[in-house]
Structure formats: structure tokens, C-alpha cells
Design an enzyme around this catalytic site. Structure first.
Site, mmCIF file in Angstrom:
data_model
loop_
_atom_site.group_PDB
_atom_site.id
_atom_site.type_symbol
_atom_site.label_atom_id
_atom_site.label_comp_id
_atom_site.label_asym_id
_atom_site.label_seq_id
_atom_site.Cartn_x
_atom_site.Cartn_y
_atom_site.Cartn_z
ATOM 1 C CE1 TYR A 1 0.026 35.040 9.874
ATOM 2 C CE2 TYR A 1 -1.902 35.052 8.637
ATOM 3 C CZ TYR A 1 -0.637 34.506 9.062
ATOM 4 O OH TYR A 1 -0.349 33.193 8.369
ATOM 5 C CD GLU B 1 2.665 36.620 2.515
ATOM 6 O OE1 GLU B 1 2.247 35.866 2.282
ATOM 7 O OE2 GLU B 1 3.214 36.826 3.802
#
Ligand SMILES: CCCCCCCCCCCCC[C@@H](O)CC(=O)SCCNC(=O)CCNC(=O)[C@H](O)C(C)(C)COP(=O)(O)OP(=O)(O)OC[C@H]1O[C@@H](n2cnc3c(N)ncnc32)[C@H](O)[C@@H]1OP(=O)(O)O
Length: 318
Positions: free
Chosen positions: A242, A249
């Protein structure tokens, strides 16, 4: 002198009810009950004219008017009970139908996502082995169609949470779906300049690496079962993935900022009097802050889910 308690009686087609009043009786055991209720099953279904064989009613015997029914009323009672049973059966049938429809829908949904993300993960891994570093530069062209499909479909998860189809919160799911689709459609999809960047590889690889465990885990949960190793992977692999995913991102967003500034794509025009426009890169700066807020919310959510899963011991495991 023998004391005879009063006996009240009533009947149905299949049973006789006797209520023996003990108000005035000396009872030998210590019970404080004031009456004894007895239900006797009739050997043969039918309506009796009286309780006793002899026509003369014994003095201690009286109709129990609390339960007394005429023959026709007793038949009506049977019919009403039967109708109630049928109604309950119909409701149960509908509920069972809905549950199995929901389970089938979730199973098919998870299966499709599992196949989609497995294809992405395997394809990228094989290409990495065959083409080495070169494969990092054309991920978008080889993978994006399937990724678009899977991520558009993932919007269903927000509805599943909102309609209570699955026991989860809407906010973490919304953050997850909106977050990924923003990067996929706005950053990668709308900017051709981003298509050949290696960051696409890292984002897609990190996304699919969790999903190849998450969706088969859900498929088993549809049948209230689980496989220990898979459960462990589903609730552990996200710990490194994560933050790495959010980092990848964020790199993609940062790389796209000068492109949006140059191309003026999605820039917000201002009134002529002011004369300029607001670059979309400002939105991206705000989005970068939101990303780390989203990371915090979902990291905490996943940590809670993990704790809950590993605390629940009484599950069927294989
Ligand atoms: C409001 C909008 C604001 C927008 C702001 C934007 C901010 C942007 C932030 C962006 C951050 C996103 C970054 C992210 O994209 C990066 C990555 O993904 S990197 C790769 C690693 N990622 C992950 O590990 C996350 C994977 N995703 C998830 O885990 C879920 O999407 C999540 C919502 C985060 C958590 O899932 P959930 O809440 O559902 O938890 P559980 O899995 O424990 O499920 C709870 C129970 O529901 C049952 N369930 C859930 N879904 C299904 C299903 N489809 N079918 C059957 N059953 C399902 C599940 O079995 C659990 O029940 P039980 O306890 O009985 O097993």
C-alpha cells in the site's frame, strides 16, 4: 374425604386441553403452581361431543372458556395457522433466493476481477522476464485495456458497500476506487506523454499484486469458508504494497504536473477580466495531499480489518 379438583376442558381436532385447578387442594409436594395444564393428543383426529364416556357431566368438569372453540372456529384456526405457515415459507423462500442471487453475483464479480488481475500480473511478469527493462516502457499499451476494464468494474465495490451487500465501509472503498481511477484515467489515460514512463509498470504491478490474493479470498468468503494461507496473504501483503503503491502513484502525479502546465489540459478558464486560467497542476497539488490523507485512512482501515480477521478464531478453515 377425597377432594376432586375442578377440571376445565377444551378441544381441537387433534388435541384435548385439560386445566386442573388446584386452588383449594392440599398438594403434597412443594410446588406453588395453582394449576396443572395437560395437553393430550387424540388417537384419532376428530371432534368429540363431550370429554367423558358417560353422558352425564361430572360435577368437577367444566368447559375451559379461555380456550373454548366451536368446531367450525377450530377448523378456521387450523386454516389460519396453515396460511401463516405458508406465508412464512414464502418469505423464507424469497429471502433464500435473494441470498443465493447475491452470493452468485459476488462470486462471479470476484472471479472476473481475479481473472483480469491475474492476466495483468502474469503478463507483466512474463514480459519482464523476456524483455527485461524494455518491458517497463510499454506497459500502458499492452496492459491498459484490461486495467481500464477491471478498474471501471471495481466501481461496483462502492455500490456493494453502500447497499450493504458486503460488510465494509463505503469511505475506504470510495477512496480506493476514486484514487486508482483518478491516476488511471486522468494521469495515464489522458496524457500520451505518460504512456511510455516506467512508473506505469510500477503502479500496475503493485495494484495487481494485491488483487491476485484479495479476489480469490472473497470468492471463498462467498461460501463462508477460507484458506488460512490465502487469508494471511490477503491481510498481510498490503502492508508493504500500500505505501509503495501510493508512492508510485505520487511519482506519477508529480511527473504529470509539468505536462499539464505545458499542455494546459483540463485548465480552468477564468473570467476575461482576470484574463488567465488556473492550471490543472494546482488541483494535482491538492490531490497529492489528499493521497497521503487517503493512505492514512485506508492503512488504518486495513490494519483494523487485519486485526479483526486474525482475532476471529471460530472460522471454517482449510
Ligand atoms: C471520498 C473520495 C475522496 C477521494 C480522495 C482520493 C484520495 C486518494 C487516495 C488514494 C489511495 C489509494 C492508493 C491505492 O490505489 C494504492 C494501492 O492499491 S497499492 C496496492 C495495495 N493495495 C491494497 O492492498 C488495497 C486493496 N484494496 C482493498 O483492500 C479494499 O479496496 C479496501 C476498501 C481498502 C479494503 O477492503 P474492505 O473494506 O472490503 O475489507 P475486507 O477485505 O476485510 O472486507 C470486509 C468484509 O467484506 C467482505 N467482502 C468485501 N468485498 C467482498 C466481495 N467483493 N465479495 C465478497 N465479500 C466481500 C469480506 O469478505 C469481509 O467479510 P468477512 O470479514 O466476513 O470475511
Amino acid at each position: 374425604m377425597t377432594l376432586t379438583p375442578l377440571v376445565y376442558w377444551a378441544q381441537r381436532h387433534e388435541e384435548i386441553y385439560l386445566r386442573v385447578e388446584l386452588t383449594d387442594a392440599v398438594v403434597s409436594h412443594k410446588s406453588t403452581q395453582r394449576q396443572v395444564n395437560i395437553t393430550v393428543r387424540k388417537e384419532q383426529r376428530g371432534w368429540w361431543e363431550r370429554l367423558t364416556v358417560q353422558e352425564r357431566k361430572p360435577v368437577f368438569l367444566a368447559p375451559d372458556f379461555n380456550r373454548w372453540l366451536e368446531e367450525s372456529d377450530a377448523e378456521m384456526e387450523i386454516r389460519e395457522k396453515e396460511e401463516k405457515r405458508n406465508r412464512l415459507k414464502a418469505v423464507r423462500h424469497t429471502e433464500e433466493g435473494f441470498v443465493s442471487l447475491k452470493t452468485s453475483f459476488l462470486f462471479v464479480y470476484n472471479l472476473v476481477q481475479f481473472l483480469g488481475f491475474s492476466w495483468i500480473f502474469v503478463n507483466m511478469t512474463v514480459r519482464l522476464f523476456i524483455f527485461g527493462q524494455d518491458s517497463l516502457y510499454d506497459t500502458f499499451h499492452t496492459i491498459s485495456d484490461v486495467m481500464f476494464f477491471c478498474q471501471i468494474l471495481a466501481s461496483v465495490e462502492v455500490l456493494n458497500a453502500a447497499f450493504g451487500f458486503v460488510r465494509t465501509g463505503v469511505i475506504p472503498t470510495l477512496i480506493q476506487v476514486v484514487g486508482r481511477n483518478f491516476v488511471l484515467f486522468i494521469i495515464f489515460g489522458s496524457l500520451e506523454e505518460m504512456h511510455h514512463r516506467p512508473v506505469v509498470f510500477f503502479v500496475f504491478y503493485l495494484w495487481s499484486a494485491i488483487e491476485i490474493f484479495r479476489y480469490p479470498f472473497y470468492m471463498l468468503r462467498c461460501f463462508n469458508t477460507q484458506w488460512k494461507t490465502l487469508t494471511w496473504l490477503r491481510y498481510t501483503v498490503w502492508i508493504p504494497l500500500y505505501p509503495l503503491g501510493v508512492l508510485a502513484e505520487a511519482v506519477a502525479v508529480i511527473q504529470s504536473i509539468p505536462i499539464f502546465d505545458q499542455t494546459k489540459l483540463f485548465s480552468i478558464p477564468l473570467p476575461k477580466a482576470i484574463g488567465t486560467s488556473i492550471s490543472f497542476s494546482h488541483v494535482l497539488h491538492v490531490y497529492l495531499i489528499l493521497m497521503f490523507l487517503g493512505l492514512f485512512i485506508n492503512f488504518r482501515h486495513l490494519y483494523k480489518q487485519r486485526k479483526k480477521q486474525f482475532q476471529t478464531k471460530k472460522r471454517k478453515t482449510h
